[in-house]
Write a protein that holds these residues in place. Structure first.
Motif, PDB file in Angstrom:
ATOM      1  N   GLY A  32       7.443 -25.242  31.911  1.00 10.67           N
ATOM      2  CA  GLY A  32       7.228 -24.118  31.007  1.00 10.67           C
ATOM      3  C   GLY A  32       5.784 -23.781  30.726  1.00 10.67           C
ATOM      4  O   GLY A  32       5.499 -22.723  30.152  1.00 10.67           O
ATOM      5  N   ILE A  33       4.845 -24.644  31.146  1.00 11.94           N
ATOM      6  CA  ILE A  33       3.440 -24.391  30.810  1.00 11.94           C
ATOM      7  C   ILE A  33       2.905 -23.181  31.573  1.00 11.94           C
ATOM      8  O   ILE A  33       2.255 -22.302  30.996  1.00 11.94           O
ATOM      9  CB  ILE A  33       2.583 -25.645  31.100  1.00 11.94           C
ATOM     10  N   GLU A  34       3.191 -23.141  32.873  1.00 14.71           N
ATOM     11  CA  GLU A  34       2.688 -22.014  33.661  1.00 14.71           C
ATOM     12  C   GLU A  34       3.286 -20.698  33.183  1.00 14.71           C
ATOM     13  O   GLU A  34       2.583 -19.682  33.109  1.00 14.71           O
ATOM     14  CB  GLU A  34       3.013 -22.246  35.143  1.00 14.71           C
ATOM     15  N   GLU A  35       4.598 -20.719  32.845  1.00 17.72           N
ATOM     16  CA  GLU A  35       5.234 -19.505  32.339  1.00 17.72           C
ATOM     17  C   GLU A  35       4.611 -19.056  31.033  1.00 17.72           C
ATOM     18  O   GLU A  35       4.348 -17.863  30.821  1.00 17.72           O
ATOM     19  CB  GLU A  35       6.745 -19.739  32.133  1.00 17.72           C
ATOM     20  N   MET A  36       4.344 -20.016  30.158  1.00 15.11           N
ATOM     21  CA  MET A  36       3.742 -19.687  28.858  1.00 15.11           C
ATOM     22  C   MET A  36       2.351 -19.078  29.037  1.00 15.11           C
ATOM     23  O   MET A  36       2.005 -18.071  28.396  1.00 15.11           O
ATOM     24  CB  MET A  36       3.656 -20.965  28.018  1.00 15.11           C
ATOM     25  N   LEU A  37       1.548 -19.658  29.937  1.00 10.61           N
ATOM     26  CA  LEU A  37       0.207 -19.133  30.158  1.00 10.61           C
ATOM     27  C   LEU A  37       0.256 -17.759  30.831  1.00 10.61           C
ATOM     28  O   LEU A  37      -0.552 -16.877  30.527  1.00 10.61           O
ATOM     29  CB  LEU A  37      -0.604 -20.113  31.026  1.00 10.61           C
ATOM     30  N   THR A  38       1.215 -17.576  31.742  1.00 11.94           N
ATOM     31  CA  THR A  38       1.359 -16.275  32.405  1.00 11.94           C
ATOM     32  C   THR A  38       1.681 -15.189  31.391  1.00 11.94           C
ATOM     33  O   THR A  38       1.108 -14.082  31.419  1.00 11.94           O
ATOM     34  CB  THR A  38       2.459 -16.345  33.480  1.00 11.94           C
ATOM     35  N   GLU A  39       2.608 -15.485  30.472  1.00 16.21           N
ATOM     36  CA  GLU A  39       2.972 -14.519  29.425  1.00 16.21           C
ATOM     37  C   GLU A  39       1.765 -14.150  28.571  1.00 16.21           C
ATOM     38  O   GLU A  39       1.516 -12.974  28.277  1.00 16.21           O
ATOM     39  CB  GLU A  39       4.081 -15.098  28.551  1.00 16.21           C
ATOM     40  N   LYS A  40       0.991 -15.168  28.170  1.00 13.61           N
ATOM     41  CA  LYS A  40      -0.184 -14.913  27.320  1.00 13.61           C
ATOM     42  C   LYS A  40      -1.234 -14.105  28.074  1.00 13.61           C
ATOM     43  O   LYS A  40      -1.889 -13.235  27.507  1.00 13.61           O
ATOM     44  CB  LYS A  40      -0.775 -16.234  26.839  1.00 13.61           C
ATOM     45  N   MET A  41      -1.388 -14.402  29.370  1.00 17.25           N
ATOM     46  CA  MET A  41      -2.370 -13.673  30.174  1.00 17.25           C
ATOM     47  C   MET A  41      -1.987 -12.193  30.294  1.00 17.25           C
ATOM     48  O   MET A  41      -2.832 -11.306  30.104  1.00 17.25           O
ATOM     49  CB  MET A  41      -2.464 -14.309  31.560  1.00 17.25           C
ATOM     50  N   LEU A  42      -0.714 -11.951  30.577  1.00 17.61           N
ATOM     51  CA  LEU A  42      -0.252 -10.561  30.717  1.00 17.61           C
ATOM     52  C   LEU A  42      -0.333  -9.798  29.404  1.00 17.61           C
ATOM     53  O   LEU A  42      -0.710  -8.620  29.365  1.00 17.61           O
ATOM     54  CB  LEU A  42       1.183 -10.545  31.259  1.00 17.61           C
ATOM     55  N   ALA A  43       0.012 -10.491  28.298  1.00 19.34           N
ATOM     56  CA  ALA A  43      -0.046  -9.833  26.980  1.00 19.34           C
ATOM     57  C   ALA A  43      -1.488  -9.466  26.632  1.00 19.34           C
ATOM     58  O   ALA A  43      -1.758  -8.368  26.123  1.00 19.34           O
ATOM     59  CB  ALA A  43       0.541 -10.762  25.922  1.00 19.34           C
ATOM     60  N   ALA A  44      -2.418 -10.379  26.911  1.00 17.76           N
ATOM     61  CA  ALA A  44      -3.824 -10.094  26.627  1.00 17.76           C
ATOM     62  C   ALA A  44      -4.330  -8.939  27.483  1.00 17.76           C
ATOM     63  O   ALA A  44      -5.078  -8.063  27.014  1.00 17.76           O
ATOM     64  CB  ALA A  44      -4.669 -11.357  26.876  1.00 17.76           C
ATOM     65  N   ALA A  45      -3.912  -8.918  28.756  1.00 19.28           N
ATOM     66  CA  ALA A  45      -4.342  -7.827  29.642  1.00 19.28           C
ATOM     67  C   ALA A  45      -3.780  -6.489  29.177  1.00 19.28           C
ATOM     68  O   ALA A  45      -4.465  -5.459  29.235  1.00 19.28           O
ATOM     69  CB  ALA A  45      -3.891  -8.134  31.076  1.00 19.28           C
ATOM     70  N   GLU A  46      -2.528  -6.522  28.699  1.00 19.93           N
ATOM     71  CA  GLU A  46      -1.896  -5.289  28.216  1.00 19.93           C
ATOM     72  C   GLU A  46      -2.616  -4.739  26.998  1.00 19.93           C
ATOM     73  O   GLU A  46      -2.742  -3.526  26.821  1.00 19.93           O
ATOM     74  CB  GLU A  46      -0.427  -5.576  27.886  1.00 19.93           C
ATOM     75  N   ASN A  47      -3.134  -5.639  26.163  1.00 22.00           N
ATOM     76  CA  ASN A  47      -3.893  -5.231  24.976  1.00 22.00           C
ATOM     77  C   ASN A  47      -5.364  -4.978  25.296  1.00 22.00           C
ATOM     78  O   ASN A  47      -6.184  -4.846  24.385  1.00 22.00           O
ATOM     79  CB  ASN A  47      -3.776  -6.287  23.882  1.00 22.00           C
ATOM     80  N   MET A  48      -5.667  -4.958  26.602  1.00 23.72           N
ATOM     81  CA  MET A  48      -7.035  -4.705  27.086  1.00 23.72           C
ATOM     82  C   MET A  48      -8.023  -5.769  26.613  1.00 23.72           C
ATOM     83  O   MET A  48      -9.215  -5.519  26.506  1.00 23.72           O
ATOM     84  CB  MET A  48      -7.497  -3.293  26.674  1.00 23.72           C
ATOM     85  N   GLU A  49      -7.520  -6.978  26.352  1.00 23.69           N
ATOM     86  CA  GLU A  49      -8.385  -8.116  26.000  1.00 23.69           C
ATOM     87  C   GLU A  49      -8.636  -8.915  27.284  1.00 23.69           C
ATOM     88  O   GLU A  49      -8.096 -10.004  27.497  1.00 23.69           O
ATOM     89  CB  GLU A  49      -7.716  -8.971  24.933  1.00 23.69           C
ATOM     90  N   PHE A  50      -9.453  -8.340  28.144  1.00 23.27           N
ATOM     91  CA  PHE A  50      -9.589  -8.869  29.507  1.00 23.27           C
ATOM     92  C   PHE A  50     -10.306 -10.220  29.551  1.00 23.27           C
ATOM     93  O   PHE A  50     -10.018 -11.052  30.414  1.00 23.27           O
ATOM     94  CB  PHE A  50     -10.320  -7.839  30.379  1.00 23.27           C
ATOM     95  N   GLU A  51     -11.230 -10.428  28.633  1.00 23.78           N
ATOM     96  CA  GLU A  51     -11.936 -11.711  28.606  1.00 23.78           C
ATOM     97  C   GLU A  51     -10.968 -12.845  28.263  1.00 23.78           C
ATOM     98  O   GLU A  51     -10.983 -13.910  28.877  1.00 23.78           O
ATOM     99  CB  GLU A  51     -13.079 -11.653  27.589  1.00 23.78           C
ATOM    100  N   GLU A  52     -10.094 -12.573  27.287  1.00 28.47           N
ATOM    101  CA  GLU A  52      -9.092 -13.569  26.895  1.00 28.47           C
ATOM    102  C   GLU A  52      -8.094 -13.791  28.030  1.00 28.47           C
ATOM    103  O   GLU A  52      -7.687 -14.928  28.312  1.00 28.47           O
ATOM    104  CB  GLU A  52      -8.356 -13.103  25.632  1.00 28.47           C
TER     105      GLU A  52
END
Length: 636
Positions: A206-226
């Protein structure tokens, strides 16, 4: 010392213990243990006993032996391990590596636990993971988990220090939830810590899935550095999880040990399996005797390695049957606090694992042979090339010299030493030019060489008188070849010095072209061209560079000392301690100038004579300045 071996054998007791064999130089050449000292030691000297070539050679060198009685075979084993480590006897198989393996420590006994780098496994309430084969891997893993689960890295005592200070930078860059401020509850924090511990136990679900979700959510909010931060974390997680290969169906901790050998060297490969997963591997180099059997090699390795490592697994798989298996299992079990088994797998997956370790050991040994050959070509081979160019016989020790100065300021000389093509830095020497004024490289070189070889002649004289060299330096060892950083002029200077001192040593010059690159060697009044693509050429270049570097380094240090020179250093009787005392007591030089002798005397390090010297020094300067001004007024 007269030692009658036959008589001493009769006195041996029939009890457990350790025996130490000595040669004619009184060196300990072998340490062994025995259930019965009388039976074991006598076997070495019985002609009817079949001995390996190694033992035959060792016995021929034994002049006397001693022994230490123990209460049990276990006690004898422990004593044997300690004595082998202390004395490194020639005929014992010796582990060359002296490595320690780090752990990750989880301070679960704290209200707000941390993950720490630990050099050893201590008997405390912390939970330890490892040992790991790489310190960098441990640090990277700790850093990853701190970022992943926002585990604190500070040393604050919590909850005692909550809200006593501002949150650190990690809070502001979203790598810690600031438990030091009470921004996260103890229960939430410990839940995060549990996830980190699960990760260390090998639960990556579940770790990779959790990080993938957070990465996509940050990108969607235009928080590209995060988002990039989560992407990097994901890469780190993949890198770690890919290293964990399932090796067995169970979840045991075990080490898998196999070896590969040639006539004098051996490589032992160890696979570290924790919770049924291969965490890492490491290889170790040993010196072995010809005809030494695999069981002996592995027995010696197990004693030395597990005598120093803090973690002992439940099982140890070996590629060969070993000696003293039962007593070794008992010893390891005592150190571990639980039963330990040493096994030689003969079928199935476990046997394949041992075979894999053996293949890796073969591979490392083959690589080492090639590496050794390359190193020999780079060092001894290069020296032989130089000797062949010059028509010399064997050359082992070479000395090179260089002079450094800046417009004549603080001229210095350097002497570097190479033996068998490798720098011998303990024999390097520096020379501060004393007899020559101004920038004169030839005269400076003459001084350096005269001092070096005159000192050497004196040391050789003392060596003959004393019969030993414990109190002498290395000047009495003369080189097989002197290499001068220059051509005809430098070589002739060296030959003149050697001729005056009645010493015969070949001298060659390292000649450079207009671009300051080595082009040849000047020897016996002629320039010898050299192959600029050869190992010999590369060695000459290294020697030149090293002599130059060493001289420049010394010159810089002297210039630095001149730059920090204090006027107080010019006063007789004022050294570093008194200078420090003066500067600490007075605010500056002007105050010291105004001080009376009585006030100066009160300083802890100051004597009456030194205080008077300080007073006289500054007042004599004042008198000179006053008289100089008066003279100028009279002239005007």
């Amino acid at each position: 010392m007269f030692f009658d071996i036959e008589e001493e054998l009769k006195k041996l007791p029939s009890c457990p213990g350790v025996y130490l064999m000595h040669n004619a130089q009184d060196e300990i050449i072998y340490v062994g243990k025995a259930i019965s000292l009388k039976n074991r030691v006598r076997q070495y000297f019985q002609k009817s006993t079949k001995k390996t070539p190694k033992i035959q050679q060792m016995v021929s060198k034994i002049q006397w032996f001693e022994y230490i009685v123990a209460d049990s075979e276990m006690e004898a084993l422990i004593l044997e391990c300690n004595l082998i480590k202390k004395h490194s006897p020639k005929y014992n198989t010796m582990l060359k590596d002296d490595k320690s393996y780090p752990f990750i420590k989880a301070t679960l006994y704290e209200d707000y636990p941390r993950l720490l780098f630990a050099h050893r496994r201590n008997k405390d309430k912390g939970k330890y993971f490892g040992p790991f084969t790489s310190s960098k891997a441990v640090k990277d893993t700790i850093e990853l988990l701190q970022k992943l689960y926002q585990i604190r890295s500070c040393n604050r005592v919590l909850p005692r220090d909550i809200d006593k200070d501002r949150p650190c930078l990690n809070y502001h860059i979203h790598q810690c939830q600031a438990p030091c401020q009470g921004y996260i509850s103890k229960e939430e924090y410990q839940a995060n810590m549990k996830k980190a511990v699960d990760f260390l136990n090998g639960n990556y679900n579940g770790i990779e899935e959790m990080l993938t979700e957070k990465m996509l959510a940050a990108a969607e909010n235009m928080e590209f550095e995060e988002a990039a931060g989560y992407r990097d974390l994901m890469k780190s997680v993949k890198q770690i999880t890919q290293k964990q290969k399932i090796t067995t169906d169970d979840s045991q901790d075990r080490d898998v040990i196999a070896y590969s050998r040639d006539t004098v060297d051996a490589v032992v490969q160890v696979f570290f399996i924790r919770n049924g997963k291969l965490l890492g591997r490491e290889h170790f180099h040993l010196t072995v005797a010809p005809f030494e059997e695999g069981g002996e090699i592995l027995t010696s390795f197990i004693k030395q390695y597990y005598g120093g490592t803090p973690f002992i697994p439940k099982e140890i798989f070996v590629s060969d049957e070993i000696e003293d298996r039962e007593i070794l299992e008992e010893w390891l079990g005592t150190k571990r606090g639980q039963r330990v088994w040493i096994k030689r797998p003969r079928k199935g997956q476990k046997e394949k694992l041992v075979e894999l370790a053996k293949k890796n050991a073969d591979f490392v040994l083959t690589q080492d042979r090639e590496k050794i050959k390359r190193e020999e070509m780079r060092t001894k081979g290069a020296v032989q090339e130089i000797a062949d160019w010059l028509g010399l016989g064997q050359v082992v020790r070479m000395e090179a010299y260089d002079i450094s100065n800046t417009n004549g300021f603080e001229s210095v000389g350097s002497m570097v030493v190479y033996e068998n093509g490798k720098p011998k830095r303990n024999d390097y020497r520096k020379f501060k030019i004393k007899w020559v004024q101004g920038p004169n490289d030839y005269a400076s070189m003459e001084e350096v060489l005269t001092r070096r070889f005159s000192h050497g002649i004196e040391e050789q004289r003392l060596l003959k008188e004393k019969g030993k060299d414990k109190e002498l330096g290395s000047f009495h060892i003369f080189p097989d070849l002197i290499m001068m950083d220059g051509g005809r002029g430098q070589v002739n200077i060296a030959l003149e010095v050697l001729d005056k001192l009645h010493i015969q040593i070949p001298v060659c010059g390292m000649v450079k072209d207009d671009h300051h690159r080595t082009r040849g060697l000047y020897f016996n009044n002629k320039e010898i061209p050299i192959d600029t693509h050869s190992e010999g050429f590369r060695l000459i270049t290294r020697i030149q560079d090293e002599a130059h570097r060493f001289a420049i380094e010394y010159h810089k240090s002297l210039r630095g000392k001149k730059q920090v020179h204090s006027i107080l250093d010019d006063i007789e009787g004022i050294g570093p301690a008194r200078r420090k005392d003066l500067m600490q007591h007075f605010s500056g030089i002007e105050e010291i100038k105004k001080a009376q002798v009585e006030e100066l005397e009160k300083l802890p390090t100051m004597s009456k004579a030194a205080a008077q010297n300080v007073y006289d020094f500054f007042h004599s300067i004042e008198k000179k300045q006053v008289s100089s001004k008066e003279e100028q007024l009279q002239e005007s």
